[in-house]
Write an enzyme that holds these catalytic residues in place. Sequence first.
Site, mmCIF file in Angstrom:
data_model
loop_
_atom_site.group_PDB
_atom_site.id
_atom_site.type_symbol
_atom_site.label_atom_id
_atom_site.label_comp_id
_atom_site.label_asym_id
_atom_site.label_seq_id
_atom_site.Cartn_x
_atom_site.Cartn_y
_atom_site.Cartn_z
ATOM 1 N N LYS A 11 57.491 11.155 0.337
ATOM 2 C CA LYS A 11 57.497 9.798 -0.208
ATOM 3 C C LYS A 11 58.174 8.815 0.762
ATOM 4 O O LYS A 11 58.911 9.224 1.670
ATOM 5 C CB LYS A 11 58.228 9.798 -1.555
ATOM 6 C CG LYS A 11 57.528 10.626 -2.646
ATOM 7 C CD LYS A 11 58.314 10.527 -3.951
ATOM 8 C CE LYS A 11 57.633 11.310 -5.064
ATOM 9 N NZ LYS A 11 58.398 11.195 -6.340
ATOM 10 N N TYR A 51 49.518 7.299 -10.165
ATOM 11 C CA TYR A 51 50.490 7.604 -11.225
ATOM 12 C C TYR A 51 50.027 7.073 -12.590
ATOM 13 O O TYR A 51 50.863 6.821 -13.459
ATOM 14 C CB TYR A 51 51.851 7.024 -10.868
ATOM 15 C CG TYR A 51 52.652 7.894 -9.905
ATOM 16 C CD1 TYR A 51 53.056 9.179 -10.266
ATOM 17 C CD2 TYR A 51 53.027 7.432 -8.653
ATOM 18 C CE1 TYR A 51 53.793 9.982 -9.402
ATOM 19 C CE2 TYR A 51 53.773 8.223 -7.777
ATOM 20 C CZ TYR A 51 54.153 9.503 -8.170
ATOM 21 O OH TYR A 51 54.888 10.294 -7.312
ATOM 22 N N PHE A 59 59.618 3.235 -16.201
ATOM 23 C CA PHE A 59 59.852 3.181 -14.754
ATOM 24 C C PHE A 59 58.568 3.015 -13.948
ATOM 25 O O PHE A 59 58.606 3.062 -12.713
ATOM 26 C CB PHE A 59 60.618 4.437 -14.292
ATOM 27 C CG PHE A 59 59.945 5.757 -14.613
ATOM 28 C CD1 PHE A 59 58.945 6.269 -13.805
ATOM 29 C CD2 PHE A 59 60.335 6.482 -15.732
ATOM 30 C CE1 PHE A 59 58.329 7.476 -14.085
ATOM 31 C CE2 PHE A 59 59.725 7.701 -16.031
ATOM 32 C CZ PHE A 59 58.717 8.196 -15.205
ATOM 33 N N ARG A 87 56.268 23.366 -6.105
ATOM 34 C CA ARG A 87 57.207 22.748 -7.055
ATOM 35 C C ARG A 87 58.565 23.468 -7.006
ATOM 36 O O ARG A 87 59.608 22.835 -7.119
ATOM 37 C CB ARG A 87 56.614 22.718 -8.471
ATOM 38 C CG ARG A 87 55.465 21.696 -8.562
ATOM 39 C CD ARG A 87 55.007 21.411 -9.977
ATOM 40 N NE ARG A 87 56.001 20.717 -10.772
ATOM 41 C CZ ARG A 87 56.131 19.386 -10.854
ATOM 42 N NH1 ARG A 87 55.330 18.596 -10.166
ATOM 43 N NH2 ARG A 87 57.053 18.846 -11.619
ATOM 44 N N THR A 93 62.719 17.386 -10.772
ATOM 45 C CA THR A 93 62.505 15.956 -10.522
ATOM 46 C C THR A 93 63.822 15.242 -10.187
ATOM 47 O O THR A 93 63.880 14.449 -9.244
ATOM 48 C CB THR A 93 61.871 15.298 -11.767
ATOM 49 O OG1 THR A 93 60.700 16.034 -12.126
ATOM 50 C CG2 THR A 93 61.512 13.851 -11.504
ATOM 51 N N ARG A 104 64.690 18.628 -3.007
ATOM 52 C CA ARG A 104 65.247 17.508 -3.777
ATOM 53 C C ARG A 104 66.770 17.631 -3.906
ATOM 54 O O ARG A 104 67.481 16.619 -3.864
ATOM 55 C CB ARG A 104 64.554 17.418 -5.136
ATOM 56 C CG ARG A 104 63.141 16.816 -5.005
ATOM 57 C CD ARG A 104 62.327 17.035 -6.245
ATOM 58 N NE ARG A 104 61.149 16.145 -6.304
ATOM 59 C CZ ARG A 104 60.240 16.200 -7.272
ATOM 60 N NH1 ARG A 104 60.360 17.080 -8.247
ATOM 61 N NH2 ARG A 104 59.210 15.380 -7.264
ATOM 62 N N ASN A 114 63.348 10.876 -4.778
ATOM 63 C CA ASN A 114 63.498 12.332 -4.731
ATOM 64 C C ASN A 114 62.642 12.980 -3.638
ATOM 65 O O ASN A 114 62.357 14.176 -3.690
ATOM 66 C CB ASN A 114 63.229 12.941 -6.113
ATOM 67 C CG ASN A 114 61.844 12.618 -6.627
ATOM 68 O OD1 ASN A 114 61.029 12.028 -5.918
ATOM 69 N ND2 ASN A 114 61.552 13.020 -7.851
ATOM 70 N N HIS A 117 56.502 14.684 -3.588
ATOM 71 C CA HIS A 117 55.642 14.851 -4.766
ATOM 72 C C HIS A 117 54.916 16.181 -4.653
ATOM 73 O O HIS A 117 54.586 16.620 -3.548
ATOM 74 C CB HIS A 117 54.591 13.723 -4.823
ATOM 75 C CG HIS A 117 53.504 14.004 -5.828
ATOM 76 N ND1 HIS A 117 53.661 13.734 -7.168
ATOM 77 C CD2 HIS A 117 52.287 14.595 -5.690
ATOM 78 C CE1 HIS A 117 52.556 14.131 -7.809
ATOM 79 N NE2 HIS A 117 51.721 14.649 -6.933
ATOM 80 N N GLU A 128 44.147 15.074 -7.438
ATOM 81 C CA GLU A 128 45.026 14.386 -6.477
ATOM 82 C C GLU A 128 44.559 14.607 -5.035
ATOM 83 O O GLU A 128 44.638 13.695 -4.215
ATOM 84 C CB GLU A 128 46.470 14.865 -6.658
ATOM 85 C CG GLU A 128 47.088 14.377 -7.962
ATOM 86 C CD GLU A 128 48.503 14.860 -8.192
ATOM 87 O OE1 GLU A 128 49.074 14.498 -9.239
ATOM 88 O OE2 GLU A 128 49.041 15.593 -7.336
#
Length: 139
Positions: A11, A51, A59, A87, A93, A104, A114, A117, A128
């Site tokens: 990110k 998203y 948010f 993940r 998260t 993270r 964080n 993704h 995606e």
Amino acid sequence: MAVERTLAIIKPDAVGRGLTADIISRIHAAKFQIVAIKSLRLGKKQAEGFYAVHRERPFFGELTAFMSAGKAVVMVLEAENAIAKWRDTMGATDPAKAAHGTIRKELGESIQYNCTHGSDAAETAAAEISYFFSGAELA
Ligand code: GDP
């Protein structure tokens, strides 16, 4: 276990902090193959589309502004059980709740900033990946 593909994003917070090489090293250390990779800046609309599932969350505006604020590195990762494995490599998260040794936990600054993704299921991974990559880029 089946060989899977998942979408990973470094990110804009992590790219901006100069963490791209560190995160790619972790991807190699975890034995993912990088099938495709590109650096791009999402438009606001593109971030909102990506998203869309979070559209009603408080948010959403902040998240999509953040995701379109600078360059991101978008990748397709391949490995056995790649979706869950990536993940696990990222961690929870919220960096404060992520397990030790995860990206993270070690690099993330907040629940929003964080660093990475990862797709959360086979259907979302497929959607995606096709959001960012064409068939020829995935061959
Ligand atoms: P993920 O699958 O672990 O990335 O988590 P989610 O799908 O729940 O959320 C998507 C992204 O929205 C997260 O990675 C964060 O960047 C951001 N996010 C999630 N929860 C919050 C929150 O409570 N506040 C803010 N500001 N951002 C959040």
